[in-house]
Design a protein around this motif. Structure first.
Motif, PDB file in Angstrom:
ATOM      1  N   UNK A 152       0.745  -1.343   0.026  1.00 54.95           N
ATOM      2  CA  UNK A 152      -0.206   0.000  -0.053  1.00 54.95           C
ATOM      3  C   UNK A 152       0.929   1.260  -0.081  1.00 54.95           C
ATOM      4  N   UNK A 153       1.807   1.226   0.746  1.00 56.12           N
ATOM      5  CA  UNK A 153       2.835   2.472   0.746  1.00 56.12           C
ATOM      6  C   UNK A 153       3.577   2.609  -0.321  1.00 56.12           C
ATOM      7  N   UNK A 154       4.026   1.682  -1.064  1.00 57.18           N
ATOM      8  CA  UNK A 154       4.775   1.543  -2.439  1.00 57.18           C
ATOM      9  C   UNK A 154       3.816   2.303  -3.311  1.00 57.18           C
ATOM     10  N   UNK A 155       2.487   2.250  -3.333  1.00 56.59           N
ATOM     11  CA  UNK A 155       1.792   3.140  -4.405  1.00 56.59           C
ATOM     12  C   UNK A 155       1.838   4.521  -4.164  1.00 56.59           C
ATOM     13  N   UNK A 156       1.929   4.935  -3.096  1.00 58.40           N
ATOM     14  CA  UNK A 156       2.070   6.453  -2.852  1.00 58.40           C
ATOM     15  C   UNK A 156       3.604   6.898  -2.821  1.00 58.40           C
ATOM     16  N   UNK A 157       4.396   6.386  -2.725  1.00 54.50           N
ATOM     17  CA  UNK A 157       5.945   6.768  -2.661  1.00 54.50           C
ATOM     18  C   UNK A 157       6.716   6.464  -4.106  1.00 54.50           C
ATOM     19  N   UNK A 158       5.754   6.551  -5.116  1.00 53.81           N
ATOM     20  CA  UNK A 158       6.598   6.541  -6.365  1.00 53.81           C
ATOM     21  C   UNK A 158       7.529   7.895  -6.642  1.00 53.81           C
ATOM     22  N   UNK A 159       8.495   7.806  -7.373  1.00 55.45           N
ATOM     23  CA  UNK A 159       9.317   9.130  -7.837  1.00 55.45           C
ATOM     24  C   UNK A 159       8.468  10.154  -8.514  1.00 55.45           C
ATOM     25  N   UNK A 160       7.181   9.625  -9.165  1.00 54.11           N
ATOM     26  CA  UNK A 160       6.256  10.697  -9.803  1.00 54.11           C
ATOM     27  C   UNK A 160       5.605  11.754  -8.733  1.00 54.11           C
ATOM     28  N   UNK A 161       5.532  11.341  -7.523  1.00 58.24           N
ATOM     29  CA  UNK A 161       4.969  11.870  -6.756  1.00 58.24           C
ATOM     30  C   UNK A 161       5.550  12.713  -5.871  1.00 58.24           C
ATOM     31  N   UNK A 162       6.672  12.637  -5.936  1.00 61.10           N
ATOM     32  CA  UNK A 162       7.883  13.551  -5.052  1.00 61.10           C
ATOM     33  C   UNK A 162       7.408  15.131  -5.211  1.00 61.10           C
ATOM     34  N   UNK A 163       7.742  15.699  -6.673  1.00 60.82           N
ATOM     35  CA  UNK A 163       7.207  16.925  -6.922  1.00 60.82           C
ATOM     36  C   UNK A 163       6.023  17.610  -6.098  1.00 60.82           C
ATOM     37  N   UNK A 164       5.176  16.691  -6.346  1.00 65.36           N
ATOM     38  CA  UNK A 164       3.607  17.121  -5.632  1.00 65.36           C
ATOM     39  C   UNK A 164       3.667  17.187  -4.200  1.00 65.36           C
ATOM     40  N   UNK A 165       4.495  16.335  -3.497  1.00 73.67           N
ATOM     41  CA  UNK A 165       4.807  16.468  -2.150  1.00 73.67           C
ATOM     42  C   UNK A 165       5.622  17.865  -1.742  1.00 73.67           C
ATOM     43  N   UNK A 166       6.533  18.131  -2.616  1.00 71.60           N
ATOM     44  CA  UNK A 166       7.399  19.282  -2.611  1.00 71.60           C
ATOM     45  C   UNK A 166       6.450  20.502  -2.703  1.00 71.60           C
ATOM     46  N   UNK A 167       5.636  20.500  -3.614  1.00 73.83           N
ATOM     47  CA  UNK A 167       4.842  21.799  -3.957  1.00 73.83           C
ATOM     48  C   UNK A 167       3.743  21.904  -2.651  1.00 73.83           C
ATOM     49  N   UNK A 168       3.221  20.935  -2.204  1.00 75.70           N
ATOM     50  CA  UNK A 168       2.314  21.019  -1.224  1.00 75.70           C
ATOM     51  C   UNK A 168       3.006  21.180   0.133  1.00 75.70           C
ATOM     52  N   UNK A 169       3.978  20.632   0.224  1.00 73.24           N
ATOM     53  CA  UNK A 169       5.006  20.968   1.508  1.00 73.24           C
ATOM     54  C   UNK A 169       5.188  22.445   1.373  1.00 73.24           C
ATOM     55  N   UNK A 170       5.870  22.967   0.519  1.00 74.13           N
ATOM     56  CA  UNK A 170       6.260  24.488   0.386  1.00 74.13           C
ATOM     57  C   UNK A 170       5.043  25.396   0.639  1.00 74.13           C
ATOM     58  N   UNK A 171       3.996  24.837   0.113  1.00 74.86           N
ATOM     59  CA  UNK A 171       2.494  25.579   0.296  1.00 74.86           C
ATOM     60  C   UNK A 171       2.121  25.690   1.645  1.00 74.86           C
ATOM     61  N   UNK A 172       2.320  24.507   2.323  1.00 74.77           N
ATOM     62  CA  UNK A 172       2.000  24.647   3.838  1.00 74.77           C
ATOM     63  C   UNK A 172       3.152  25.194   4.552  1.00 74.77           C
ATOM     64  N   UNK A 173       4.279  25.234   4.178  1.00 74.53           N
ATOM     65  CA  UNK A 173       5.209  26.224   4.837  1.00 74.53           C
ATOM     66  C   UNK A 173       4.963  27.532   4.658  1.00 74.53           C
TER      67      UNK A 173
END
Length: 89
Positions: free
Chosen positions: A1-22
């Motif tokens: 289950x965790x492998x589905x969300x931690x694909x390399x394609x999702x990292x930019x999305x995590x970075x953008x959302x993390x920057x917005x939250x910051x």
């Protein structure tokens, strides 16, 4: 289950959302701590509307605004000058 969300394609999305939250968190903390119109404690709320223009001016004219006030609104000025300056052609 965790492998589905931690694909390399999702990292930019995590970075953008993390920057917005910051950025939102920074602005929230900044407003709570130093905004003259926000009063968290009971004594400050009981004071009502204060006519303290010096404190408001200090809050609005922060260091970043003073730094960029007389600068051209460019992200990469050297590249812009290279492609737009007719003297170079």
């Amino acid at each position: 289950m965790a492998n589905r969300w931690l694909r390399p394609e999702v990292y930019p999305l995590f970075a953008a959302v993390g920057a917005a939250i910051g950025i939102c968190g920074f602005q929230l903390v900044r407003n709570i701590l130093i905004n003259p119109e926000v009063r968290v404690n009971k004594e400050g709320r009981a004071a009502g509307v204060l006519e303290n223009f010096a404190e408001g001016e200090k809050y609005a004219e922060h260091g970043l605004r003073k730094f960029v006030r007389n600068r051209a609104p460019e992200i990469m000025p050297s590249i812009n000058n290279f492609f737009s300056d007719p003297k170079r052609n």
